[in-house]
Design an enzyme around this catalytic site. Structure first.
Site, short mmCIF file in Angstrom:
data_model
loop_
_atom_site.label_atom_id
_atom_site.label_comp_id
_atom_site.label_asym_id
_atom_site.label_seq_id
_atom_site.Cartn_x
_atom_site.Cartn_y
_atom_site.Cartn_z
N CYS A 35 1.18 -1.60 -0.44
CA CYS A 35 0.66 -0.20 0.10
C CYS A 35 0.87 0.88 -0.19
CB CYS A 35 -0.50 -0.47 1.33
SG CYS A 35 -1.91 1.50 1.46
N CYS A 52 -1.64 3.87 -6.43
CA CYS A 52 -1.97 3.41 -5.53
C CYS A 52 -2.58 1.78 -6.02
CB CYS A 52 -3.60 4.19 -5.09
SG CYS A 52 -4.66 3.17 -3.92
N1 DGL Z 1 -3.69 0.18 -1.60
C1 DGL Z 1 -3.61 1.70 -1.05
C2 DGL Z 1 -2.27 2.14 -1.66
O1 DGL Z 1 -1.50 1.78 -2.36
C3 DGL Z 1 -4.35 2.48 -0.20
C4 DGL Z 1 -5.46 2.61 -0.46
C5 DGL Z 1 -6.59 3.39 0.34
O2 DGL Z 1 -7.26 2.77 0.64
O3 DGL Z 1 -7.12 4.60 0.01
O4 DGL Z 1 -2.32 3.17 -1.57
#
Ligand code: DGL
Length: 259
Positions: free
Chosen positions: A72, A185
């Site tokens: 993430c 993301c």
């Molecule tokens: N998948 C995540 C990222 O790479 C988090 C997205 C989220 O929960 O806002 O930032």
């Protein structure tokens, strides 16, 4: 067997699991989809740091992990330096937007960056941009995509509301002749086809999955990992998750355990 903890706010980190399964052979993967606290991208740094600390502690106490993958961008930005200070002996691999490779390969010298609001305003992204060493004069079109993670989690990407949002973010990039977009993301690769639909099939979309998997393998090899055997995946969730979607992403039926 080598044990690797991986987490994200939800389904997004499974795009990283897909990349890891192409590179890492023998290991037990423990994945937490922290859907109770999703989306991370509109939380404060302090909140995201706390989720990351709690999950890491859970992995260490319950599964005795040898390595941690923060799948993430948002959580990496908020927590990786603190986690490295607290756990200096744990192998930790984070996720960061693939801005550098995008700059290297753009032909129009216009690059779009899509990420969560927390990632774009975070110190980590700001210093990544500040310290980019490039001789190219590339223009970055940064876009915080508030709401996109929810549309991906709820599978409402094709809804009118979601398409309007995406068009509002992407059409100015299209007009500016952006030829490469950084998916900053880990959820966003799951929106690739819709992004292509709006931009065009020729748009180059860059995520960080393969780079994370290769970095993880390199660090594991430094400590004598042989990279052979079977890969096992254990999936945990702190809240609701679309199990069919999980199974489709992983390509087989996975038993998801509620935490
Ligand atoms: N998948 C995540 C990222 O790479 C988090 C997205 C989220 O929960 O806002 O930032």
């Amino acid at each position: 067997m080598l044990k690797i903890g991986i987490f994200d706010s939800g389904l997004g980190g499974l795009t990283v699991v897909q990349a890891i399964s192409k590179v890492i052979k023998g290991a037990e993967l423990f994945y937490i989809a922290d859907t109770k606290n999703a989306p991370y991208g509109d939380k404060t740094t302090k909140e995201i740091l706390q989720y990351s600390l709690d999950i890491t502690e859970y992995f260490l106490n319950n599964h005795h992990i040898d390595a941690l993958v923060i799948a993430c961008n948002t959580a990496t930005s908020a927590s990786i330096s603190t986690l490295r200070k607290i756990y200096p002996n744990l192998i930790i691999v984070g996720t960061e937007p693939a801005v550098k490779p995008a700059i290297e390969q753009t032909k129009t010298e216009k690059v779009g960056v899509l990420a969560t609001p927390a990632t774009l305003r975070g110190d980590k992204y700001q210093s990544l941009i500040k310290n980019l060493t490039t001789t190219k004069d590339v223009e970055l079109y940064e876009q915080a995509c508030a709401g996109l993670v929810e549309h991906i989690e709820n599978q409402t990407l094709k809804s009118k509301e979601s398409m309007e949002l995406l068009k509002r973010w992407l059409l100015p990039m299209k007009k500016a002749n952006v030829d490469t977009i950084v998916l900053g993301c880990t959820h966003y690769p799951l929106a690739s086809s819709v992004i292509e639909e709006i931009m065009s099939k020729d748009i180059i979309l860059l995520d960080s999955g393969r780079a994370i998997a290769n970095r993880l393998l390199a660090l594991l090899k430094e400590v004598g990992y042989k990279n052979s055997g079977e890969l096992e995946l254990n999936l945990y969730t702190t809240g609701d998750i679309d199990r069919d979607f999980v199974n489709r992403l992983i390509g087989k039926s996975i038993n998801t355990i509620d935490l």
